[in-house]
Design an enzyme around this catalytic site. Structure first.
Site, PDB file in Angstrom:
ATOM      1  N   HIS A 121      -2.332  10.058  -0.672  1.00 35.33           N
ATOM      2  CA  HIS A 121      -2.527   8.779  -1.360  1.00 35.33           C
ATOM      3  C   HIS A 121      -2.438   8.950  -2.868  1.00 35.33           C
ATOM      4  CE1 HIS A 121      -3.806   7.208   2.513  1.00 35.33           C
ATOM      5  NE2 HIS A 121      -3.636   6.020   1.995  1.00 35.33           N
ATOM      6  N   ASP A 173       2.729 -14.135  12.434  1.00 32.54           N
ATOM      7  CA  ASP A 173       1.621 -14.725  11.688  1.00 32.54           C
ATOM      8  C   ASP A 173       0.673 -13.608  11.229  1.00 32.54           C
ATOM      9  OD1 ASP A 173      -0.598 -16.080  10.775  1.00 32.54           O
ATOM     10  OD2 ASP A 173      -0.688 -17.465  12.457  1.00 32.54           O
ATOM     11  N   GLU A 225       0.840  -1.202   0.000  1.00 33.52           N
ATOM     12  CA  GLU A 225       0.000   0.000   0.000  1.00 33.52           C
ATOM     13  C   GLU A 225       0.872   1.247   0.000  1.00 33.52           C
ATOM     14  OE1 GLU A 225      -2.716   0.566   3.314  1.00 33.52           O
ATOM     15  OE2 GLU A 225      -3.287   2.528   2.530  1.00 33.52           O
TER      16      GLU A 225
END
Lengths: 423, 423, 423, 423
Positions: free
Chosen positions: A410, A319, A114
């Protein structure tokens, strides 16, 4: 259903297409293999190249020289191996942490696809470090398994619970025969009708500990089955009362993994300079977003812990599925005297370790080394730095939302300058 | 706090250690850079080698030949690049899916470091395919942004909402100027006191769509600010009412991303043969575990969607942080006539795409190709196969718990035979 | 806002109408009085008759001869007294209960204005008693107060917690100086940033105990403030972590008030005869309604505990507001061999007593006497019978839904035969 | 189980005592009767006097002259009638409300047995009115029923939903044949596997409307069963997805009953004078208690709506069981410029009416008259005043907690002066 509305297929066509199909021959199986061997991987690729959409070029990417060479390194981490995925890693820091167990300036590796995530967390880390660092603490620890037992009646369920309470020492001993590091610290029985859920809580040393508590609880259950005068009709090693791999309200009442907190007090001036907004507006944001979270039925109130947690977990061999449970907590932002802004994060459910699991894999070990937190005696410090990273992320993202820079950040990083304005 | 109890440090020592430290010189910064360039990466490594626990060997692992060679491929996915993480990938399948949008035999790549995960999902896939496959459906779609507005009074909040409702078309047009694929399909305002949360729901084509809805909603908000007669005192592009990156009860009332379901009906005989238990016991497990989930305060009732989702999301270039929101849903297991077992999963919050985001990265594109689901027109099929993978996982793990094989499976695959019995 | 849409009032009109109004003279105050006296009540009625919509006829209803005569009986239960409300009471039973603390055939008074409620619960009681009664158990007990403390830093919060843990005995003694019956059984501190929530759990004898734990915790807090080396910046006697008067997920992890269960196993034949449906269909209903509850974001899964609880609480002098917290729990229905249906209810949060509160009021005491459960030593039995009443309600309402008699039952009893078909 | 620990009874004794008992003769039944008649009530009392703990004195209290005389007034509100419960009623006010639908100075009757409650709410009302009153608004309305349908497959579930969407007008007409006031405003289907939950939302005029929507939805379901090409295997009129009589996260995403808000802005000076604390401390309290609520897993964040709601619902003939669902919402407290404190409450789930249900009973009608809100056209105003009452309660209780007067207020009013210090 979308189908019926979008493309005019008839109900009959749809019904036919979605029936089980036991006549068309099935494509060849990926053959399950308990060991990783180059021969098996080659067979897998032969199957994929012949029967999937994958091409030789795809094989070259996934099963490159290093993936071949290091094949046996993954022996205890994967089955049906076909190669390695590559995730880009960015580093942020130094993030100064003044904690109970973590103390110093940390670099943190973040693996993500991202755009803007690393830049944003880096900005938050810079803000924290520029004011002398954040304070962290490990507040509690414990990992659970929760076997479930069906008794003959609600009365037997009650008597079974009474028996469990009287036999704690014996059960603890049975559980701990299976592990050097795991310690059973609490047994908490919960009756529902004629069912009993038994929450077994362990400390697990520096390991995340999920396998450890599974195996220990299997032994504990065997001792119960053998010795209890009240025999269950049936029972399961895990009856879904432990919060394993899912967000649960329960984690706030206790702990799962490690409960950690990180906080910082920021001068209003630094907020203006580094985040381009005001401490007052940051508090306004918190109030509105906290209630937004509440009304959406989320667990806890926070912004985007999941971003930082997933990226840090991946880069250090944790994990990634545990993000589902770890990404709950409480962010608090509070305007105090002299325009100082107190910001804290509290996360009750950090499942992470510095030994075992994926922490020994080649690039994951490198990630832990970048933090200086690989190996024995480092897990609490790791948990505290994790909280500090989440704090950095909250500061930066909330700052961006307050300064109305969220969309543009973004846009710039994810789409690049050369992109046309319509994606 | 653990500290005070475990190691006898005094309260004063702890207080001193956790103070902000503005005097000790800070380690050198990782320099933020908007572009990825080999020169910057080299500088990052110089910093890390000099000031972190990372060694040349760690650099060689993370920043190997391929990570250097493909450096620019990550331009729009990472900042502060130092190389690539390697995650082992296993493949399961073929998994036969009889869906509305997915139809055929699929291989699915799973990237994880948790032993037994791939083997377990593979076992579930085999069971499903052996009875003719599972049925899937895409039930709804929509991605949200939820800006928040602080009005001058509760009355103005109400009037502002009325104005929004009357100006849907204008606001839709404003939002959609920013995107070719995104369509605003619903505006849903929620008043709390003098605050208004505006849930904006979009369809996003074949992209996961989070950037798309961010940018579109920024344009929508600008139109509101410009044209509404009721001017907010302040506002934020996202006020945490969208469920972004966190599990929320809200997702069951609507949808976030795509809502999908997968189901299968299994003969009792196959359950005995392949899972070593009975259909009756599987139903017993479901009942107990569903209520275990309820009482732990989880959202939805399910076993371990997070495992399969994280592994599949990673292997196909999805955003791993979205596991936090995607891993909610409802698993149902029901014993029917003739010892047949109906099993379904329903997930209302699959955030995934087959274009954009990380889907074009070298190994991630390979993952999508293995599934045959890369590119335009494939996102719904991808969501359905995702549900089918979750169904496979639930079947296998529940089967293992019922047959009391859960602990031993993990023991065997994670620790290997040669391991000592005490970890 | 509805206004703007329904009646064409202008935004300006609405804005004007909803402004604070400090100019119009206010109607006369109801004068607060610490004691109840006929003179004060007369004054209150004079005010109401002159300035509200109430008429002499209304006064006659509320302040009838008995309300005047028994005025002083309400001295410790109300302020600003104007009379007594009358709620109709129906009785069900005998409900046979085979419990740990309740044993025998009970009649239960239910005060409600909802038609069909008493008839429905009575039908369930008949079914239970006809098969030999239900089994009940009291599983746990404890009432909480949760003061909150703001410390100077997150580190002090941790050290404060450590100090609390080491001073349990002293704090317990301080709390218990205020009460003969209350016993402090657990102190559970929860840190969030620099805040500490201290859950104090008490047993409260046969009283519901809310005042008791309030007063005891005030004393406990004073001891903390006086003696702790870590002085809070500020603190509150209750910081909303106790679940007081609100449903909370937390109650399933522990207990609040009393945790009780009731269960029964019913032959299929009786279900057909008495409920006009089948055991299979009852199980089908449970499955669907349990998941309906889950997806609506309710706490626990159950049908309508609130109906029976509110009616029984009212009729026996309990606090009706506690229905908000008590009406959570888990109903389970399970089809077993030979067409026998197991049905259980488990309620973790029954706040009720047989002494104190409203239990001594004239008609409320009569309610407890009808049950045979007034006074010392009866509270656990009361809690068990409460669970049995909830079980009766669940059986009857679920039976009605399965037999498609739900709407017609309400229609008949609430509207009567002579009613026109359109309400 | 408590039993096993407290009184030394053996497991065998307990097991024997809790067995179903089909041999001991059962006490005589309360005979169910569809009508209320003095003869039946007499028979009920004969049974109770002979077989329960109730005495003649108890009968005199419950079944006094008025309860006998007004017996038929309860015909459509109770079965198995034995008399009337008396709850003391206190009045607060005038509470000045500047609302969209409520406008003026209201007196509010509160029926409760909890000492200090009326005094506390009265204090809050005085504070609100002294600054010109609070602003209120009705934001949305709608009451739900949620039938559930089991289809033959997940595909049929999808096709069934598509059919429902295309037949809204026909289904609306079918539902509305049963009612003059109810209007079906939305049908919202939710698929889970092969199940479909159909949320049917109605406006119900001035009635609370639960019976109305039950009967209308029964007609709607009959139309579905008759006309849908996809026939359910089985179905239920209510499948627990409506939030009926239970707190649910869902209510924040939509509305159930009426969604209302009330707010006030208070000068710091008034808080000091009337509540003996500061606006700053009130905000501090809110922050801590909001997060306390979040971490306890409650729905929404608030203090004690249940107290005021239960008391007002009872005094005005509403359904007290609905407190379970109504007592959720969001209280917000925010310190603004010039030491002014903004306080708001928002409740999405007020189920109340001014016609039907218990509103015509003698004392309940008097309660509505005291408010001036009995009859047609008053329900929205009633809902707004309800929000204002909740606001008054929050202000007073939070003020008491901030001024450390909470325990002493309860002590004084509940126990009286003459009480010994140990209860």
């Amino acid at each position: 259903m979308i189908a019926a509305m979008v493309d005019g297929r008839s109900a009959d066509d749809i019904a036919r297409q979605t029936q089980p199909d036991t006549t068309t021959p099935l494509k060849p199986w990926i053959r399950p293999a308990k060991h990783i061997e180059a021969m098996f991987t080659a067979a897998n690729w032969k199957t994929l190249l012949g029967h999937s959409g994958a091409s030789e070029a795809d094989k070259v990417e996934l099963y490159d020289a290093k993936a071949q060479e290091q094949l046996e390194r993954y022996e205890h981490n994967i089955e049906n191996y076909v190669g390695t995925l590559r995730l880009p890693v960015g580093v942020i820091g130094p993030l100064r942490v003044n904690g109970i167990f973590a103390k110093g300036d940390y670099y943190a590796p973040l693996a993500t696809t991202e755009a803007a995530l690393v830049a944003s967390y880096g900005r938050g880390a810079r803000l924290i470090s520029s004011v002398g660092g954040c304070t962290t603490g490990t507040l509690a620890e414990g990992v659970q398994r929760s076997p479930g037992f069906a008794l003959k009646s609600t009365t037997e369920a009650g008597l079974f619970v009474a028996w469990l309470c009287m036999n704690f020492d014996m059960l603890k001993a049975a559980a701990e025969t299976t592990t050097r590091h795991g310690k059973l610290v609490e047994l908490s029985p919960h009756v529902e009708g004629d069912h009993v859920y038994l929450k077994c809580t362990y400390t697990t040393g520096d390991a995340a500990g999920q396998n450890m508590v599974t195996i220990a609880t299997a032994a504990l259950c065997e001792a119960i089955i053998e010795k209890s005068p009240f025999k269950p009709v049936y029972w399961f090693l895990e009856a879904n009362f432990s919060g394993d791999k899912k967000a649960s309200a329960m984690s706030f009442v206790g702990v799962r993994g490690r409960k950690v907190t990180a906080s910082v007090e920021l001068p209003g001036e630094e907020i203006r300079k580094q985040l381009h907004t005001t401490s007052k507006r940051m508090e306004d944001y918190w109030r509105m977003s906290a209630l937004g979270g509440v009304m959406s039925g989320s667990i806890g109130v926070q912004g985007h812990y999941a971003n930082g947690l997933a990226a840090l977990y991946l880069a250090t061999g944790q994990d990634a599925a545990c993000v589902a449970e770890s990404a709950v907590g409480v962010t608090r932002i509070e305007l105090r005297e002299d325009d100082r802004l107190f910001v804290s994060v509290t996360l009750p459910n950090i499942i992470a370790g510095t030994v075992g699991g994926g922490t020994n894999l080649p690039t994951q070990a490198a990630g832990l080394n970048i933090m200086g937190l690989k190996g024995e005696g480092k897990a609490r410090a790791f948990a505290e730095v994790t909280a500090a990273v989440c704090l950095a992320g909250e500061l930066s993202i909330i700052g961006a939302l307050c300064a109305h820079e969220f969309a543009s950040a973004h846009q710039k990083l994810a789409r690049g300058k050369q992109e046309p304005s319509k994606p």
